[in-house]
Design a protein around this motif. Structure first.
Motif, PDB file in Angstrom:
ATOM      1  N   HIS A  54      -2.951   6.511  16.281  1.00 40.94           N
ATOM      2  CA  HIS A  54      -2.326   5.639  15.318  1.00 40.94           C
ATOM      3  C   HIS A  54      -1.319   4.751  16.214  1.00 40.94           C
ATOM      4  CE1 HIS A  54      -3.315   8.041  11.953  1.00 40.94           C
ATOM      5  NE2 HIS A  54      -3.297   9.074  12.568  1.00 40.94           N
ATOM      6  N   CYS A  92      -4.816  -0.371   8.424  1.00 45.12           N
ATOM      7  CA  CYS A  92      -4.311   0.257   7.336  1.00 45.12           C
ATOM      8  C   CYS A  92      -3.790  -1.035   6.403  1.00 45.12           C
ATOM      9  CB  CYS A  92      -3.459   1.151   7.715  1.00 45.12           C
ATOM     10  SG  CYS A  92      -1.810   0.669   8.215  1.00 45.12           S
ATOM     11  N   LYS A  96      -5.176  -1.439   2.420  1.00 45.00           N
ATOM     12  CA  LYS A  96      -3.776  -1.064   1.909  1.00 45.00           C
ATOM     13  C   LYS A  96      -4.041  -0.239   0.835  1.00 45.00           C
ATOM     14  CE  LYS A  96      -2.402  -5.181   0.067  1.00 45.00           C
ATOM     15  NZ  LYS A  96      -1.350  -6.581   0.153  1.00 45.00           N
ATOM     16  N   PHE A  99      -4.458   3.424   1.384  1.00 48.01           N
ATOM     17  CA  PHE A  99      -3.170   4.530   1.948  1.00 48.01           C
ATOM     18  C   PHE A  99      -2.020   4.318   1.331  1.00 48.01           C
ATOM     19  CE2 PHE A  99      -6.087   2.631   5.405  1.00 48.01           C
ATOM     20  CZ  PHE A  99      -6.099   3.639   6.418  1.00 48.01           C
TER      21      PHE A  99
END
Length: 157
Positions: A54, A92, A96, A99
């Motif tokens: 990440h 992400c 969107k 998430f």
């Protein structure tokens, strides 16, 4: 940032760290990172995905307005250059709705909703990952950060 499914099982901790290093090394000379002011990375391991990262990148908003395009270019750099064609990525912010926090975007100090999303993201990035300690015999760092050196920062800030 992760590895394509047909390569994921062959990736060792050392290979994953090397690819991250290729992405972030010499960022002061890579035009993709020209306005980067800081970053946080986290390495994780999932049985079905292998090692993955990440990555939170902070750019100077006065100079970077097309963050979606930049995220795509950085993701492609990871996929093609850093992993030598074996990587893949997911932005992400672009997806969107998939998430919980939906990607961060531009932070403006006075907006509590944006600050809350940022806070949730930081909590996620810094959560303890017990599983990686079981599968990773190297016990290396799984979290890191970087920032622009003081000499390169705008003296007015």
């Amino acid at each position: 940032m992760f590895y394509q499914q047909n390569h994921a099982n062959a990736v060792t901790p050392a290979m994953a760290k090397k690819a991250l290093g290729k992405l972030l090394h010499r960022r002061d000379r890579n035009p993709l990172f020209h306005h980067l002011i800081g970053y946080i990375w986290k390495r994780e391991f999932l049985q079905q995905r292998g090692y993955h990262f990440h990555l939170l990148l902070a750019f100077d908003g006065e100079h970077v307005q097309e963050s979606a395009k930049l995220a795509l270019e950085i993701g492609n750099y990871w996929s093609v250059v850093a992993t030598e064609g074996t990587g893949a990525f997911l932005d992400c912010k672009r997806y969107k709705d998939d998430f919980r926090s939906g990607g961060i975007g531009t932070l403006k100090g006075g907006n509590p909703k944006e600050r809350q999303k940022f806070h949730k993201t930081l909590i996620y990035l810094t959560k303890t990952d017990y599983y990686i300690s079981l599968v990773d015999g190297e016990h290396g760092r799984n979290l890191g950060k970087g920032q622009l050196s003081r000499s390169k920062k705008d003296p007015k800030r």
